[in-house]
Design an enzyme around this catalytic site. Structure first.
Site, mmCIF file in Angstrom:
data_model
loop_
_atom_site.group_PDB
_atom_site.id
_atom_site.type_symbol
_atom_site.label_atom_id
_atom_site.label_comp_id
_atom_site.label_asym_id
_atom_site.label_seq_id
_atom_site.Cartn_x
_atom_site.Cartn_y
_atom_site.Cartn_z
ATOM 1 N N CYS A 18 0.818 -1.212 0.000
ATOM 2 C CA CYS A 18 0.000 0.000 0.000
ATOM 3 C C CYS A 18 0.854 1.265 0.000
ATOM 4 C CB CYS A 18 -1.012 0.001 1.137
ATOM 5 S SG CYS A 18 -0.327 -0.210 2.780
ATOM 6 N N HIS A 130 -2.761 0.791 7.033
ATOM 7 C CA HIS A 130 -2.865 0.954 5.589
ATOM 8 C C HIS A 130 -2.528 2.399 5.211
ATOM 9 C CE1 HIS A 130 -4.481 0.243 1.590
ATOM 10 N NE2 HIS A 130 -5.337 1.235 1.728
ATOM 11 N N ASP A 145 -7.174 5.925 -2.349
ATOM 12 C CA ASP A 145 -6.951 4.705 -1.573
ATOM 13 C C ASP A 145 -6.855 3.513 -2.529
ATOM 14 O OD1 ASP A 145 -7.063 2.489 0.128
ATOM 15 O OD2 ASP A 145 -8.697 3.300 1.339
#
Length: 183
Positions: A18, A130, A145
């Site tokens: 991520c 995250h 995202d």
């Protein structure tokens, strides 16, 4: 997705990379950062750490700043990677509401926002964190995202501030990515 959204670069989640996706989404360039580049930054940070622990058999996979197999890089890698590109990171003070962030500052000052949010995966049994990028593109702020199927625009500053306040209330960190000041 609107035609405007289709012009916004967006990588989706793969393993725990991520931070890699976050950085590429932030820079709007799929080649801005690579796994090998972030691994090199992580290794450099480990070698430069005067407090580094001794080697253990687990050190092959679980490095101090990332997991070799899945990614999962830490904030030190983020800060170093951004520093290599002339950016700095300012931690947002949780005591101040999100409305204290000047979202309308010139692009020359605030490049974007990076969030580090708690997440639950595998039916809530595995807790992790995250990385998420938020960026203003053509005067519209987007949630980039990598867990989203596509970029999500915020309708206005109030909606974004509300989102950031919710992130803070749920244990997330808000980091402002600043462009290097010109002398």
């Amino acid at each position: 997705m609107t035609s405007q959204d289709s012009q916004v670069y967006h990588e989706t989640q793969r393993l725990q990379f991520c931070l890699l996706h976050c950085l590429n989404n932030l820079f709007q360039d799929g080649d801005a950062f690579t796994q090998a580049g972030l691994n090199a930054i992580s290794e450099k940070l480990t070698l430069e750490d005067p407090e580094r622990a001794g080697w253990t058999p687990l050190s092959i996979v679980f490095k101090p700043h990332h997991n070799v197999l899945t990614g999962n890089y830490d904030v030190n890698v983020l800060i170093a990677a951004l520093g290599e590109r002339g950016k700095s990171v300012v931690w947002h003070d949780h005591r101040n509401g999100a409305s204290s962030i000047d979202l309308n500052s010139p692009d020359a000052t605030l490049m974007g926002i990076v969030l580090n949010v708690p997440v639950k995966r595998i039916f809530g049994f595995w807790k992790s964190r995250h990385w998420v990028a938020l960026r203003r593109i053509d005067e519209i702020w987007y949630n980039l995202d990598s867990d989203l199927a596509s970029p999500e625009p915020f309708k206005d500053a109030d909606e974004l501030w509300g989102y950031l306040d919710s992130v803070i209330a749920h244990g997330g960190e808000v980091l402002l990515v600043m462009n290097e000041k010109k002398s």
